[in-house]
Design an enzyme around this catalytic site. Structure first.
Site, PDB file in Angstrom:
ATOM      1  N   LEU A 355       0.831  -1.211   0.000  1.00 47.87           N
ATOM      2  CA  LEU A 355       0.000   0.000   0.000  1.00 47.87           C
ATOM      3  C   LEU A 355       0.863   1.257   0.000  1.00 47.87           C
ATOM      4  CD1 LEU A 355      -2.774  -0.982   2.576  1.00 47.87           C
ATOM      5  CD2 LEU A 355      -2.970  -0.888   0.081  1.00 47.87           C
ATOM      6  N   GLY A 356       2.011   1.211   0.653  1.00 44.78           N
ATOM      7  CA  GLY A 356       2.878   2.375   0.678  1.00 44.78           C
ATOM      8  C   GLY A 356       3.956   2.229   1.726  1.00 44.78           C
ATOM      9  N   GLY A 358       5.970   4.387   4.621  1.00 43.20           N
ATOM     10  CA  GLY A 358       5.912   5.599   5.433  1.00 43.20           C
ATOM     11  C   GLY A 358       7.073   5.689   6.397  1.00 43.20           C
ATOM     12  N   GLY A 361       7.314   2.406   8.527  1.00 41.91           N
ATOM     13  CA  GLY A 361       7.592   1.153   7.842  1.00 41.91           C
ATOM     14  C   GLY A 361       6.724   1.010   6.611  1.00 41.91           C
ATOM     15  N   THR A 362       6.636  -0.210   6.108  1.00 46.09           N
ATOM     16  CA  THR A 362       5.882  -0.507   4.888  1.00 46.09           C
ATOM     17  C   THR A 362       4.548  -1.140   5.251  1.00 46.09           C
ATOM     18  OG1 THR A 362       7.967  -0.893   3.715  1.00 46.09           O
ATOM     19  CG2 THR A 362       5.973  -1.707   2.677  1.00 46.09           C
ATOM     20  N   ASP A 475       2.419  11.906  14.513  1.00 41.94           N
ATOM     21  CA  ASP A 475       2.713  11.777  13.080  1.00 41.94           C
ATOM     22  C   ASP A 475       1.500  12.184  12.248  1.00 41.94           C
ATOM     23  OD1 ASP A 475       4.328  11.238  10.921  1.00 41.94           O
ATOM     24  OD2 ASP A 475       4.000   9.080  10.929  1.00 41.94           O
TER      25      ASP A 475
END
Length: 654
Positions: A355-356, A358, A361-362, A475
């Site tokens: 999904l992405g 960041g 983490g992944t 965050d």
């Protein structure tokens, strides 16, 4: 007799009237009234207080006197009224009969006010949720407040050691709250003292050493977030026992030496035989299991990234975990007591897609064999031990429970080599992808109504964490705001996890508040700054991480500092140039007044000085006012009810 009765009755009524008048007219001494007025005038405050000079002092907001005489001020309660900066010296110290002082959840800065240490009759001091820094006052350990029963300094920025004789100097203390600071060193032993303590919390500091016996009766949660502490009640962290060297050496006879040598040799031989047998059995089992797996499992199964970034099977994770306990998927919050149709083995065999990637983490979208879809976040650079990691995730899950503007956390996995989080999957994608995705032909722009409601969702999520739990999100950004079909149900992810990671390196610009340039932990006020940047992102359509060709508004790293760019444009009276051109094309021109109003909210949030920023609940209120013309009465009542429930969850005012 009868003729004198009316006269006696009249005299009694007159005496009663005079008594009531004397009581009503009583007022504390002028020095106490002057001390209160000097405190108020010397401390900036955001909310006006009803301290009318024409009214008796005991009728002022938050001021309570001894009843019924009203001869002196005994309590002062001003929680969450927006007090800013340091308490002026020589003000509160004039209230020599003060017994309760509550200035919690404001923005008081500097050291613990010296004035409060000059109140000999003080029984309760509540200063939690401020910006106080420096050390815990050593005067507390030397009997400055001998009658103090309740001391709350949580959620500040206090540093240094806890005074060794703190419990000795406060013999009547019943509750001590020092959690969520930066305190270091060891815990005060205070042997024989602290017997009256009913509540104690020093969690999430940098304390080290053994937990004294007189404090070991409190639950583990009172000490979590301090990797250096050991001993009871932290059963998984016993303290090392040093060798005393006092054991007397005794000479052994020759026969005893021979017997011991023979015995050791026999034992060693037996151990070797057993090990060889176990290895043989294990090797046969592994070969058998591998053969069965090769027959039953297609080679493409496993939590695998389409780009080859992450390939992992349940066997790999189990080997890294090293034991059945470490290989266990732990469910948290309301999910902890539910029966699920999947476990770690199913999760790692699920088909997955990236999904992405960041800051934490992944993230992978994992579709389980029963059709359920979850998000698995593979964390990197985790710096917390198992217990602190679990406690942090549990706290985050509990804080988000039941709030629709926070993504639910289902569980986690912890081993030496892998740390995973399992979250609910929201199919709408992130706000970042919606705003900054391909702007080519055929793309539907995000209209104004969707943007302002996304702003309200983000503000509500942050405000809930701040007011109901005293936790910083840490965050806040558009890629962490996930969208749902219901525009009022967008939800923030990656919240309250900063404690399990090392402090981030200084990165100016983006969503990072200026005061975090020295790599300090996020705070409630840095959350508000990030929230303001997100509002500017919604208004301008520009990503804070965008690289511009020109030098205007750029930070030292070349990335656009969005707040500074907006300020420069507004300063030149080109306010209309700030707004995203897609808004006009999507019919946002009719809402220009609302856009300007939201711009003012955003600029207040990104003030350079933390003290000048509004609180997250104030941001919610201001965004609601922006869209109030389009919010129904029923919606307002629902919002107000939710806010009142959050306020009640904070507990009674001290």
């Amino acid at each position: 007799m009868d003729s004198r009765a009316p006269a006696l009755l009249l005299l009694l009524l007159l005496a009663l009237t005079l008594s009531l008048a004397a009581t009503a007219g009583a007022d504390p001494p002028e020095r106490e009234r002057s001390a209160l007025r000097a405190f108020l005038s010397g401390t900036p405050h955001e909310r006006p207080l009803q301290w009318n000079a024409s009214l008796p002092t005991c009728y002022w907001t938050g001021v309570r006197c001894d009843s019924p005489a009203n001869a002196t001020v005994t309590e002062l309660h001003l929680p969450g009224v927006g007090l800013v900066g340091a308490v002026p010296t020589g003000t509160l110290s004039g209230l020599q009969n003060l017994q309760v002082l509550s200035l919690r959840d404001n923005r008081l800065a500097g050291p613990v006010p010296p004035d409060v240490l000059a109140l000999p009759r003080l029984r309760a001091l509540y200063l939690q949720g401020n910006l106080l820094s420096g050390a815990v006052p050593p005067e507390l350990a030397t009997g400055a407040l001998p009658e103090l029963e309740h001391l709350a300094l949580s959620r500040n920025q206090l540093s240094g050691p806890i005074p060794d004789a703190l419990l000795v100097g406060l013999p009547r203390l019943r509750s001590l709250k020092l959690d969520a600071n930066r305190l270091s060193g060891g815990l005060p032993a205070g042997t024989g003292s602290g017997a009256r303590l009913e509540a104690f919390n020093v969690s999430f500091n940098d304390l080290q050493g053994p937990i004294p016996a007189n404090l070991a009766r409190f639950p583990p949660e009172s000490f979590q977030g301090n990797p250096g502490l050991c001993g009871k009640p932290l059963v998984d962290r016993p303290c090392a026992v040093p060798s005393t060297g006092a054991t007397k050496k005794r000479k052994l006879s020759g026969a005893a030496v021979v017997a011991i040598a023979v015995g050791c040799g026999a034992a060693a031989l037996l151990v070797v035989v057993l090990l060889l047998s176990l290895c043989a059995v294990r090797r046969r089992r592994q070969h058998s299991a591998a053969a069965e797996e090769a027959k039953a499992t297609p080679p493409t199964r496993g939590l695998t990234a389409s780009g080859g970034d992450f390939t992992s099977s349940s066997k790999d994770i189990s080997a890294a975990a090293g034991s059945a306990e470490r290989g266990r998927l732990v469910f948290v919050g309301k999910h902890a007591h539910l029966r699920y149709s999947f476990d770690l083995e199913d999760l790692l065999r699920a088909s997955a897609e990236v999904l992405g990637k960041g800051g934490l983490g992944t993230s992978y979208k994992a579709v389980l064999e029963d059709g359920a879809t979850v998000v698995v976040k593979r964390l990197r650079d985790v710096a917390a031990a198992r217990r602190e990691f679990g406690a942090c995730v549990e706290a985050a899950a509990g804080a988000a429970e039941g709030h629709r503007n926070l993504v639910p956390l289902r569980g986690y996995y912890y081993s030496k080599d892998e740390k995973l989080l399992v979250l609910d999957y929201l199919p709408g994608g992130s706000l970042s992808a919606r705003l900054h995705g391909s702007r080519g032909t055929g793309r539907t722009a995000m209209d104004w109504d969707a943007r302002v409601r996304a702003a309200l969702c983000a503000a509500r999520g942050v405000a809930h964490l701040h007011t109901a739990h005293g936790l910083a999100h840490g965050d806040v950004k558009s890629s962490n705001l996930l969208l749902r079909p219901d525009p009022d149900a967008a939800a923030l992810s990656d919240y309250c996890l900063q404690q399990i990671f090392p402090p981030a390196p200084a990165r100016p610009g983006g969503y990072r508040a200026p005061e975090l340039a020295d790599a300090r932990r996020p705070t409630l006020w840095s959350d508000v700054y990030a929230l303001g940047v997100l509002l500017l992102e919604l208004l301008t359509g520009r990503s804070p991480a965008h690289h511009a060709a020109s030098g205007s508004g750029l930070d030292d790293g070349g990335a656009m500092d969005l707040p500074r760019w907006v300020q420069s444009v507004v300063r030149e009276e080109w306010t209309a140039e700030v707004f995203d051109a897609e808004l006009a094309r999507a019919g946002g021109g009719a809402a220009e007044d609302e856009m300007v109003a939201l711009l003012q909210v955003a600029m207040a949030c990104v003030s350079t000085a933390p003290d000048a920023r509004p609180g997250a609940p104030d941001v919610v209120r201001m965004v609601q006012e922006v869209i109030s013309g389009r919010t129904t009465t029923e919606e307002n009542e629902r919002i107000r009810g939710a806010e009142e429930e959050a306020e009640r969850s904070r507990g009674p005012t001290p």
